[in-house]
Design a protein around this motif. Structure first.
Motif, PDB file in Angstrom:
ATOM      1  N   ALA A  70     -11.425 -17.851 -76.065  1.00 30.21           N
ATOM      2  CA  ALA A  70     -10.174 -16.978 -75.304  1.00 30.21           C
ATOM      3  C   ALA A  70     -10.835 -16.433 -74.107  1.00 30.21           C
ATOM      4  N   MET A  71     -12.032 -16.179 -73.928  1.00 29.08           N
ATOM      5  CA  MET A  71     -12.655 -15.555 -72.807  1.00 29.08           C
ATOM      6  C   MET A  71     -13.038 -16.624 -72.029  1.00 29.08           C
ATOM      7  N   LYS A  72     -13.167 -17.917 -72.153  1.00 27.52           N
ATOM      8  CA  LYS A  72     -13.881 -18.701 -71.073  1.00 27.52           C
ATOM      9  C   LYS A  72     -13.186 -18.834 -69.693  1.00 27.52           C
ATOM     10  N   GLY A  73     -11.830 -18.651 -69.812  1.00 28.24           N
ATOM     11  CA  GLY A  73     -11.083 -18.554 -68.359  1.00 28.24           C
ATOM     12  C   GLY A  73     -11.824 -17.246 -67.518  1.00 28.24           C
ATOM     13  N   ALA A  74     -11.904 -15.999 -68.291  1.00 25.00           N
ATOM     14  CA  ALA A  74     -12.491 -15.021 -67.521  1.00 25.00           C
ATOM     15  C   ALA A  74     -13.974 -15.128 -67.090  1.00 25.00           C
ATOM     16  N   MET A  75     -14.645 -15.877 -68.001  1.00 23.87           N
ATOM     17  CA  MET A  75     -16.277 -16.153 -67.694  1.00 23.87           C
ATOM     18  C   MET A  75     -16.074 -17.167 -66.192  1.00 23.87           C
ATOM     19  N   LEU A  76     -15.305 -18.076 -66.338  1.00 24.99           N
ATOM     20  CA  LEU A  76     -15.239 -19.269 -64.960  1.00 24.99           C
ATOM     21  C   LEU A  76     -14.867 -18.201 -63.835  1.00 24.99           C
ATOM     22  N   ASP A  77     -13.789 -17.398 -64.025  1.00 29.83           N
ATOM     23  CA  ASP A  77     -13.265 -16.387 -62.919  1.00 29.83           C
ATOM     24  C   ASP A  77     -14.430 -15.513 -62.329  1.00 29.83           C
ATOM     25  N   PHE A  78     -15.329 -15.036 -63.406  1.00 31.19           N
ATOM     26  CA  PHE A  78     -16.336 -14.125 -63.149  1.00 31.19           C
ATOM     27  C   PHE A  78     -17.330 -14.905 -62.329  1.00 31.19           C
ATOM     28  N   ALA A  79     -17.848 -16.022 -62.847  1.00 28.84           N
ATOM     29  CA  ALA A  79     -18.914 -16.949 -62.192  1.00 28.84           C
ATOM     30  C   ALA A  79     -18.464 -17.202 -60.838  1.00 28.84           C
ATOM     31  N   ALA A  80     -17.122 -17.541 -60.514  1.00 27.48           N
ATOM     32  CA  ALA A  80     -16.762 -17.953 -59.400  1.00 27.48           C
ATOM     33  C   ALA A  80     -16.639 -17.099 -58.309  1.00 27.48           C
ATOM     34  N   LEU A  99     -34.830 -17.090 -77.161  1.00 28.02           N
ATOM     35  CA  LEU A  99     -35.153 -16.956 -75.640  1.00 28.02           C
ATOM     36  C   LEU A  99     -35.534 -15.305 -75.648  1.00 28.02           C
ATOM     37  N   VAL A 100     -34.384 -14.701 -76.018  1.00 24.25           N
ATOM     38  CA  VAL A 100     -34.524 -13.018 -75.862  1.00 24.25           C
ATOM     39  C   VAL A 100     -35.659 -12.674 -76.612  1.00 24.25           C
ATOM     40  N   LEU A 101     -35.874 -12.707 -78.004  1.00 26.38           N
ATOM     41  CA  LEU A 101     -36.783 -12.385 -78.724  1.00 26.38           C
ATOM     42  C   LEU A 101     -38.226 -12.862 -77.911  1.00 26.38           C
ATOM     43  N   GLU A 102     -38.224 -14.103 -77.193  1.00 18.61           N
ATOM     44  CA  GLU A 102     -39.679 -14.441 -76.840  1.00 18.61           C
ATOM     45  C   GLU A 102     -39.776 -13.639 -75.236  1.00 18.61           C
ATOM     46  N   ARG A 103     -38.866 -12.987 -74.971  1.00 14.54           N
ATOM     47  CA  ARG A 103     -38.935 -12.320 -73.668  1.00 14.54           C
ATOM     48  C   ARG A 103     -38.758 -13.442 -72.699  1.00 14.54           C
ATOM     49  N   ARG A 104     -38.024 -14.458 -72.961  1.00  8.72           N
ATOM     50  CA  ARG A 104     -37.769 -15.592 -71.859  1.00  8.72           C
ATOM     51  C   ARG A 104     -36.225 -15.537 -71.186  1.00  8.72           C
ATOM     52  N   CYS A 105     -35.490 -14.525 -71.935  1.00  7.68           N
ATOM     53  CA  CYS A 105     -34.055 -14.160 -71.348  1.00  7.68           C
ATOM     54  C   CYS A 105     -33.957 -12.839 -71.165  1.00  7.68           C
ATOM     55  N   GLN A 106     -33.684 -12.325 -69.984  1.00  5.52           N
ATOM     56  CA  GLN A 106     -33.530 -10.825 -69.776  1.00  5.52           C
ATOM     57  C   GLN A 106     -32.261 -10.131 -69.607  1.00  5.52           C
ATOM     58  N   ARG A 107     -31.274 -11.096 -69.386  1.00  5.40           N
ATOM     59  CA  ARG A 107     -29.864 -10.397 -69.225  1.00  5.40           C
ATOM     60  C   ARG A 107     -28.790 -11.284 -69.694  1.00  5.40           C
ATOM     61  N   VAL A 108     -27.932 -10.936 -70.740  1.00  6.29           N
ATOM     62  CA  VAL A 108     -27.070 -11.602 -71.426  1.00  6.29           C
ATOM     63  C   VAL A 108     -25.560 -11.084 -71.032  1.00  6.29           C
ATOM     64  N   ILE A 109     -24.736 -11.769 -70.455  1.00  4.31           N
ATOM     65  CA  ILE A 109     -23.159 -11.452 -70.442  1.00  4.31           C
ATOM     66  C   ILE A 109     -22.392 -12.312 -71.274  1.00  4.31           C
ATOM     67  N   PHE A 110     -21.779 -11.733 -72.385  1.00  2.00           N
ATOM     68  CA  PHE A 110     -21.394 -12.435 -73.241  1.00  2.00           C
ATOM     69  C   PHE A 110     -19.977 -11.737 -73.585  1.00  2.00           C
ATOM     70  N   PHE A 111     -19.113 -12.664 -73.045  1.00  2.00           N
ATOM     71  CA  PHE A 111     -17.768 -12.056 -73.186  1.00  2.00           C
ATOM     72  C   PHE A 111     -17.134 -12.267 -74.609  1.00  2.00           C
ATOM     73  N   GLU A 112     -17.040 -11.282 -75.111  1.00  2.00           N
ATOM     74  CA  GLU A 112     -16.464 -11.469 -76.471  1.00  2.00           C
ATOM     75  C   GLU A 112     -15.076 -11.267 -76.950  1.00  2.00           C
ATOM     76  N   ASP A 113     -14.364 -12.013 -77.621  1.00  2.00           N
ATOM     77  CA  ASP A 113     -12.916 -11.835 -78.027  1.00  2.00           C
ATOM     78  C   ASP A 113     -12.996 -10.950 -79.260  1.00  2.00           C
TER      79      ASP A 113
END
Length: 293
Positions: free
Chosen positions: A164-174, A229-243
């Protein structure tokens, strides 16, 4: 502004615990902002015992969690009619293996922050990043101690969205394509990743070159792959649009990712609502312009 404040026992039982690391890094910024802190009883007591935030009037003590302190914060995130009893978000430093982290009031605090479009700051890194973000919106000078959170070329960004949040993610990325493209690497789960790559190609990204590296869909383990990736400190920022309004069959996988972020408390930042993520993007641009002066 006012935030709820709570920390599980792990995060305030030693001198180098996460709560105290956060306050050492951010006390000056909190005072600059006049940030109100509604602290649950044991968290407040730990701050007082450590001699931190001395004489800081906006620090208010709430009951112990067992006496309803965390429940009161949930109500205030939703908003109470009485003056001074509406919170703009919450800092909740979670111990992933503490059973209280899955108590109803703990889950409700996060869920209501998502529903109300308010920040839920579950890590030291997330809270430090938020304080710097609000300092930028307040017109203050960048804090050099926060520079590492803005070294985007050395970071990996995860972009995840429920159906339900994929449209919001695409708008955010654009709308923030240039800023998000500064990250050294971007990752996403299944369908979200495919749609983001299609968006990037339409924006002039080299055709056939992925803008995000795609992992499995969430139900097929993509959340778990990014958690690693997060646990191995190879991903520092997560943007997770939850419904937050739908039952999710792969709830355990989602919680796994959230617990991985909490485990990497000094390194991982997570935003779970479009309004919060956009406010961060706006602050990042303000900060970049000030640093470049």
């Amino acid at each position: 502004m006012h935030l709820g404040l709570a920390a599980n026992r792990l995060h305030h039982q030693t001198e180098d615990a996460a709560l105290f690391a956060l306050l050492r890094a951010c006390e000056a910024g909190m005072r600059e902002l006049g940030l109100g802190l509604h602290a649950v009883g044991r968290t407040y007591d730990a701050i007082a015992a450590a001699g931190m935030l001395r004489g800081y009037a906006p620090l208010v003590r709430y009951p112990y969690g067992r006496d309803g302190g965390l429940m009161k914060l949930v109500a205030e995130v939703v908003g109470m009619a009485e003056p001074g009893r509406t919170l703009d978000g919450a800092i909740y430093l979670i111990d992933p293996v503490d059973p209280s982290s899955v108590f109803p009031e703990a889950l409700a605090l996060k869920r209501q922050c998502v529903i109300q479009g308010k920040p839920f700051l579950g890590t030291v890194a997330g809270a430090r990043d938020w304080v710097e973000m609000e300092r930028m919106h307040a017109g203050l000078a960048p804090d050099p101690n926060a520079d590492r959170f803005h070294d985007y070329g050395a970071q990996t960004l995860a972009l995840i969205a429920h159906d339900a949040m994929k449209g919001a993610m695409l708008d955010f990325a654009a709308g923030n394509f240039a800023l998000l493209s500064r990250f050294g690497r971007r990752v996403a789960t299944g369908t979200t990743g495919q749609r983001l790559n299609e968006l990037a190609w339409s924006q002039g990204w080299p055709a056939g070159t992925p803008w995000v590296d795609r992992y499995n869909s969430g139900p097929l383990g993509g959340d778990a792959q990014i958690a690693d990736l997060v646990l191995e400190r190879r991903c520092q920022r997560v943007i997770f649009f939850e419904d937050p309004h739908v039952a999710r069959q792969h709830e355990a996988d989602i919680q796994l990712l959230e617990r991985a972020v909490a485990t990497a408390t000094h390194d991982a930042v997570c935003a779970t609502a479009p309004r919060v993520a956009q406010r961060w993007c706006d602050a990042a641009l303000l900060r970049g312009a000030r640093v470049a002066r």
